[in-house]
Design a protein around this motif. Structure first.
Motif, mmCIF file in Angstrom:
data_model
loop_
_atom_site.group_PDB
_atom_site.id
_atom_site.type_symbol
_atom_site.label_atom_id
_atom_site.label_comp_id
_atom_site.label_asym_id
_atom_site.label_seq_id
_atom_site.Cartn_x
_atom_site.Cartn_y
_atom_site.Cartn_z
ATOM 1 N N GLU A 46 32.378 42.436 66.723
ATOM 2 C CA GLU A 46 32.811 42.182 68.096
ATOM 3 C C GLU A 46 32.241 40.903 68.690
ATOM 4 N N ILE A 47 31.443 40.171 67.922
ATOM 5 C CA ILE A 47 30.802 38.943 68.400
ATOM 6 C C ILE A 47 31.693 37.752 68.056
ATOM 7 N N ASP A 48 31.837 36.824 68.992
ATOM 8 C CA ASP A 48 32.652 35.633 68.741
ATOM 9 C C ASP A 48 31.946 34.650 67.812
ATOM 10 N N TYR A 49 30.722 34.287 68.149
ATOM 11 C CA TYR A 49 29.955 33.312 67.376
ATOM 12 C C TYR A 49 28.629 33.940 66.971
ATOM 13 N N VAL A 50 28.402 34.048 65.672
ATOM 14 C CA VAL A 50 27.145 34.578 65.164
ATOM 15 C C VAL A 50 26.330 33.408 64.624
ATOM 16 N N ILE A 51 25.084 33.310 65.074
ATOM 17 C CA ILE A 51 24.168 32.313 64.535
ATOM 18 C C ILE A 51 23.022 33.091 63.887
ATOM 19 N N ALA A 52 23.061 33.123 62.569
ATOM 20 C CA ALA A 52 22.094 33.904 61.805
ATOM 21 C C ALA A 52 21.024 32.992 61.224
ATOM 22 N N SER A 53 19.859 33.537 61.042
ATOM 23 C CA SER A 53 18.796 32.794 60.369
ATOM 24 C C SER A 53 19.018 32.901 58.857
ATOM 25 N N ALA A 54 18.428 31.996 58.111
ATOM 26 C CA ALA A 54 18.502 32.069 56.651
ATOM 27 C C ALA A 54 17.880 33.375 56.164
ATOM 28 N N LYS A 55 16.846 33.831 56.866
ATOM 29 C CA LYS A 55 16.187 35.092 56.507
ATOM 30 C C LYS A 55 17.164 36.265 56.635
ATOM 31 N N TYR A 56 17.931 36.278 57.725
ATOM 32 C CA TYR A 56 18.928 37.334 57.904
ATOM 33 C C TYR A 56 19.985 37.261 56.805
ATOM 34 N N ALA A 57 20.499 36.061 56.539
ATOM 35 C CA ALA A 57 21.555 35.888 55.541
ATOM 36 C C ALA A 57 21.083 36.340 54.162
ATOM 37 N N ALA A 58 19.840 36.036 53.817
ATOM 38 C CA ALA A 58 19.311 36.426 52.505
ATOM 39 C C ALA A 58 19.241 37.942 52.350
ATOM 40 N N LYS A 59 19.006 38.640 53.460
ATOM 41 C CA LYS A 59 18.989 40.112 53.410
ATOM 42 C C LYS A 59 20.400 40.682 53.331
ATOM 43 N N ALA A 60 21.380 39.947 53.887
ATOM 44 C CA ALA A 60 22.743 40.477 54.003
ATOM 45 C C ALA A 60 23.633 40.170 52.799
ATOM 46 N N THR A 61 23.343 39.099 52.052
ATOM 47 C CA THR A 61 24.196 38.725 50.925
ATOM 48 C C THR A 61 23.372 37.971 49.883
ATOM 49 N N PRO A 62 23.704 38.125 48.601
ATOM 50 C CA PRO A 62 23.005 37.342 47.577
ATOM 51 C C PRO A 62 23.491 35.887 47.514
ATOM 52 N N SER B 219 15.939 37.974 62.562
ATOM 53 C CA SER B 219 15.857 38.440 61.175
ATOM 54 C C SER B 219 16.659 39.714 60.972
ATOM 55 N N GLY B 220 17.238 40.242 62.051
ATOM 56 C CA GLY B 220 18.116 41.409 61.958
ATOM 57 C C GLY B 220 17.419 42.705 62.279
ATOM 58 N N ARG B 221 18.124 43.559 62.954
ATOM 59 C CA ARG B 221 17.669 44.916 63.257
ATOM 60 C C ARG B 221 18.648 45.877 62.595
ATOM 61 N N PRO B 222 18.292 47.145 62.440
ATOM 62 C CA PRO B 222 19.207 48.088 61.786
ATOM 63 C C PRO B 222 20.577 48.195 62.464
ATOM 64 N N TRP B 223 20.636 47.965 63.784
ATOM 65 C CA TRP B 223 21.895 48.106 64.519
ATOM 66 C C TRP B 223 22.700 46.807 64.586
ATOM 67 N N THR B 224 22.156 45.698 64.105
ATOM 68 C CA THR B 224 22.846 44.408 64.181
ATOM 69 C C THR B 224 24.205 44.415 63.475
ATOM 70 N N PRO B 225 24.334 44.918 62.241
ATOM 71 C CA PRO B 225 25.644 44.868 61.566
ATOM 72 C C PRO B 225 26.775 45.540 62.350
ATOM 73 N N SER C 36 6.987 24.200 66.091
ATOM 74 C CA SER C 36 8.361 24.686 65.981
ATOM 75 C C SER C 36 8.638 25.873 66.902
ATOM 76 N N CYS C 37 7.648 26.300 67.666
ATOM 77 C CA CYS C 37 7.836 27.438 68.564
ATOM 78 C C CYS C 37 8.949 27.121 69.568
ATOM 79 N N GLY C 38 9.966 27.950 69.604
ATOM 80 C CA GLY C 38 11.078 27.762 70.525
ATOM 81 C C GLY C 38 12.218 26.934 69.965
ATOM 82 N N ALA C 39 12.066 26.370 68.770
ATOM 83 C CA ALA C 39 13.115 25.502 68.208
ATOM 84 C C ALA C 39 14.424 26.262 68.005
ATOM 85 N N GLY C 40 14.343 27.468 67.503
ATOM 86 C CA GLY C 40 15.568 28.260 67.307
ATOM 87 C C GLY C 40 16.252 28.576 68.620
#
Length: 190
Positions: free
Chosen positions: A110-126, A99-105, A178-182
């Motif tokens: 520098e990351i090649d492949y980012v796999i974000a959750s929908a929750k993270y994306a909703a916080k990062a962009t409208p 869901s993102g931490r303050p230091w994630t952005p 669903s525990c562990g699915a992600g």
């Protein structure tokens, strides 16, 4: 504790490298509440202490010979050091943003492949869907920015335009837990 030692012994019996299973400090503690009807769950946890110099020194040795590193960003010191050492060694990086931490952005460029959750994306962009993936790709990764959307599948972008983005469908299953699915998804991607 006792259970951690038993798990480590089991890993070692299966010839799994248990280098990272050493610990001197308290581990994180969590409680998982699950609903039987739909497989959803809520995790309540107390974070573990951040890494110290002994873990940082082990990391460089641990990365030797690796081609891909799948990581999360739960520890700011370890995350930044891992990204830096991977870049220096030419190791491909995959980041599970959670869901993102303050230091994630700060890590994302520098990351090649980012796999974000929908929750993270909703916080990062409208924006949503492929528009969100394309918007977050710009300055947000080196190759692919993907957003998982649970039963809806997910979206990905390889450039800053929705034309450079796409969607994948989720497999239709009856969720029992669903525990562990992600984590399974991230591991399979890696």
């Amino acid at each position: 504790g006792v259970m951690a030692n038993a798990l480590r012994a089991g890993l070692e019996d299966e010839a799994v490298d248990a280098t990272w299973c050493e610990y001197d400090a308290t581990s994180q503690h969590s409680v998982i509440l699950s609903a039987r009807d739909d497989g959803s769950r809520t995790t309540l946890w107390q974070p573990q202490p951040f890494v110290d110099d002994s873990v940082s020194n082990k990391l460089a040795r641990f990365l030797d010979g690796l081609e891909i590193v799948l990581m999360d960003a739960t520890d700011p010191v370890l995350s930044a050091l891992t990204v830096r050492l991977c870049r220096e060694r030419g190791i491909t990086t995959i980041l599970d943003t959670g869901s993102g931490r303050p230091w994630t952005p700060a890590l994302l460029p520098e990351i090649d492949y980012v796999i974000a959750s929908a929750k993270y994306a909703a916080k990062a962009t409208p924006q949503v869907g492929v528009d969100a993936a394309a918007a977050l790709w710009q300055g947000g990764c080196r190759r692919v920015f993907a957003i998982t959307q649970g039963e809806l599948g997910g979206v990905w972008a390889v450039g800053p335009s929705p034309a450079a983005a796409g969607h994948w469908d989720a497999l239709k299953v009856r969720a029992i837990d669903s525990c562990g699915a992600g984590d399974v998804f991230h591991g399979a991607f890696a």
